[in-house]
Design a protein around this motif. Structure first.
Motif, PDB file in Angstrom:
ATOM      1  N   VAL A 167       0.807  -1.239   0.000  1.00  0.00           N
ATOM      2  CA  VAL A 167       0.000   0.000   0.000  1.00  0.00           C
ATOM      3  C   VAL A 167       0.834   1.281   0.000  1.00  0.00           C
ATOM      4  CG1 VAL A 167      -2.006  -1.064   1.119  1.00  0.00           C
ATOM      5  CG2 VAL A 167      -0.187  -0.096   2.530  1.00  0.00           C
ATOM      6  N   LEU A 168       2.166   1.156  -0.074  1.00  0.00           N
ATOM      7  CA  LEU A 168       2.987   2.366  -0.029  1.00  0.00           C
ATOM      8  C   LEU A 168       3.569   2.691  -1.399  1.00  0.00           C
ATOM      9  CD1 LEU A 168       5.086   1.955   3.247  1.00  0.00           C
ATOM     10  CD2 LEU A 168       2.923   3.160   2.902  1.00  0.00           C
ATOM     11  N   PRO A 169       3.782   3.977  -1.680  1.00  0.00           N
ATOM     12  CA  PRO A 169       4.490   4.322  -2.917  1.00  0.00           C
ATOM     13  C   PRO A 169       5.888   3.684  -2.865  1.00  0.00           C
ATOM     14  CG  PRO A 169       3.607   6.287  -1.835  1.00  0.00           C
ATOM     15  CD  PRO A 169       3.410   5.158  -0.886  1.00  0.00           C
ATOM     16  N   PHE A 170       6.346   3.166  -3.974  1.00  0.00           N
ATOM     17  CA  PHE A 170       7.621   2.453  -4.006  1.00  0.00           C
ATOM     18  C   PHE A 170       8.767   3.351  -3.514  1.00  0.00           C
ATOM     19  CE2 PHE A 170      11.437   0.925  -6.240  1.00  0.00           C
ATOM     20  CZ  PHE A 170      11.465  -0.360  -5.729  1.00  0.00           C
ATOM     21  N   ALA A 171       8.739   4.612  -3.895  1.00  0.00           N
ATOM     22  CA  ALA A 171       9.826   5.521  -3.507  1.00  0.00           C
ATOM     23  C   ALA A 171       9.885   5.682  -1.987  1.00  0.00           C
ATOM     24  CB  ALA A 171       9.631   6.879  -4.179  1.00  0.00           C
ATOM     25  N   ASP A 172       8.727   5.712  -1.322  1.00  0.00           N
ATOM     26  CA  ASP A 172       8.716   5.833   0.140  1.00  0.00           C
ATOM     27  C   ASP A 172       9.303   4.583   0.776  1.00  0.00           C
ATOM     28  OD1 ASP A 172       7.405   8.121  -0.434  1.00  0.00           O
ATOM     29  OD2 ASP A 172       5.586   7.686   0.729  1.00  0.00           O
ATOM     30  N   LEU A 173       8.937   3.433   0.220  1.00  0.00           N
ATOM     31  CA  LEU A 173       9.390   2.160   0.779  1.00  0.00           C
ATOM     32  C   LEU A 173      10.908   2.026   0.651  1.00  0.00           C
ATOM     33  CD1 LEU A 173       8.512  -0.594   1.916  1.00  0.00           C
ATOM     34  CD2 LEU A 173       8.205  -1.374  -0.421  1.00  0.00           C
ATOM     35  N   ALA A 174      11.432   2.369  -0.518  1.00  0.00           N
ATOM     36  CA  ALA A 174      12.869   2.196  -0.766  1.00  0.00           C
ATOM     37  C   ALA A 174      13.690   3.375  -0.258  1.00  0.00           C
ATOM     38  CB  ALA A 174      13.112   1.997  -2.258  1.00  0.00           C
ATOM     39  N   GLY A 175      13.018   4.445   0.144  1.00  0.00           N
ATOM     40  CA  GLY A 175      13.739   5.615   0.642  1.00  0.00           C
ATOM     41  C   GLY A 175      14.525   6.297  -0.460  1.00  0.00           C
TER      42      GLY A 175
END
Ligand SMILES: NC(=O)c1ccc[n+]([C@@H]2O[C@H](COP(=O)([O-])OP(=O)(O)OC[C@H]3O[C@@H](n4cnc5c(N)ncnc54)[C@H](OP(=O)(O)O)[C@@H]3O)[C@@H](O)[C@H]2O)c1
Length: 335
Positions: A131-139
């Motif tokens: 449920v998270l944007p990929f960029a947020d997850l990968a930092g």
């Protein structure tokens, strides 16, 4: 100008979708219940402890079928067995984690033993979401940290690529590799012991269209779509049917166990990231399960639910940018 193009696309998509929809609704295919009476059907439901899977268990049990329920949460499975024992032809709970190869082998053998050596229907419903944007997850956000090492390039690297890779491996294991492995384990019995073996995979509209904040979920469901679509053609000659079900949003607790959200016990819930996307217009788990069972009885290759997603699929060809706009709107990604 843009709005008249969008309106034209919608009208053309509607016109093209209606015959497709009508064809699927008034399918003349003989129902499979002629060759396998409802009270003789031997069904294995993977992911039966909650949501859509538990409704599938209820429907098959009330048809007096012989049902095996599989999931990890034993207590939920046991209470379903208690609820459904009075109506089912017979019913068994098997606790197991379908991402573990040794559990899949045990689940297969215990199912076949309970079902007296045969199976007609394998429903692959276990799954998880992201449920998270990929960029947020990968930092991957721009950091203000001064470059200090790695030739001064460290500030151009993501802060948490391991989290993104780990989440992707977990979701692929459950949404793609587990159904694939279960399929290979049950396929010999479906081919040899059923008059009309069915493999039904519960995919998602996320297996057909992209959506922001759902990137790794969409990746896993697109992989499952490609695999089961191809498998269906390969095994058709053996008499085994493969059906892919693609629901839109369904009213269940799927988001609570999202692969990329911290478990509620490990964080202060006020600070934890929240899932985006609305459940407005979601169908009930019961309605979804009824659609899945109907699709299995009619041996439909594709079940799209609710009906208006047929329009999205036609629009995806006619006007992909409009479909992207609608998806971004749904998830709050319009600039
Ligand atoms: N809800 C929606 O909006 C929606 C929309 C389209 C498609 N779908 C699909 O529908 C399917 C069912 O989801 P749901 O909405 O009903 O959510 P749910 O209530 O969370 O159901 C997920 C099921 O999968 C089982 N499961 C998860 N990990 C497992 C594992 N490692 N081994 C065995 N079983 C496992 C869970 O049982 P345990 O936790 O007890 O193991 C549970 O029974 C999923 O494939 C999902 O992608 C859902």
């Amino acid at each position: 100008m843009a709005s008249s193009t969008a309106t034209t696309s919608l009208v053309v998509a509607g016109a093209l979708a209606v015959p497709l929809l009508a064809k699927s609704l008034i399918s003349k295919a003989p129902t499979r219940t002629t060759s396998i009476p409802k009270n003789q059907e031997r069904v294995v439901v993977i992911g039966a402890s909650s949501g859509i899977g538990s409704e599938l268990a209820r429907i098959y049990a009330h048809r007096q079928a012989h049902v095996v329920l599989v999931a990890r949460r034993q207590a939920l499975l046991e209470s379903l067995v208690q609820e459904l024992s009075p109506v089912a032809g017979s019913i068994l709970a098997i606790q197991g984690d379908v991402t573990l190869p040794e559990d899949v082998r045990r689940i297969t053998l215990e199912s076949l033993r309970f079902l007296k050596g045969g199976v007609d229907t394998l429903i692959l419903c276990a799954g998880m979401i992201s449920v998270l944007p990929f960029a947020d997850l990968a930092g991957t956000e721009k950091t203000s940290a001064q470059p200090t090492r790695d030739d001064g390039l460290a500030h151009l690297l993501p802060s948490n690529p391991e989290a993104a890779l780990d989440a992707s491996i977990k979701i692929m294991n459950l949404n793609y590799h587990a159904p694939l492995n279960l399929t290979s384990h049950f396929l010999p019995a479906l081919t040899q012991t059923s008059r009309a073996g069915n493999i039904i995979v519960v995919s998602s509209m996320a297996g057909k269209l992209g959506a922001p904040t759902r990137s790794i979920y969409c990746g896993s469901k697109h992989a499952a779509q490609g695999f089961f679509d191809s498998l269906g053609m390969e095994v058709e000659k053996t008499g085994v049917h493969v059906g892919i079900v693609s629901p839109g949003t369904v009213e269940t607790d799927l988001r609570q166990s999202a692969v990329d959200l911290p478990s509620s016990s490990s964080t202060d819930s006020s600070e934890a990231p929240k899932a985006t996307g609305t459940k407005r217009g979601a169908m009930s788990a019961r309605a979804c399960a009824e659609g899945i069972v109907r699709g299995s009885d009619l041996r439909q290759h594709e079940v799209i639910m609710p009906w208006f997603y047929h329009v999205s699929l036609v629009l995806q060809i006619l006007s992909p940018s409009l479909v992207r706009w609608l998806a971004k709107k749904k998830y709050g990604y319009l600039k």
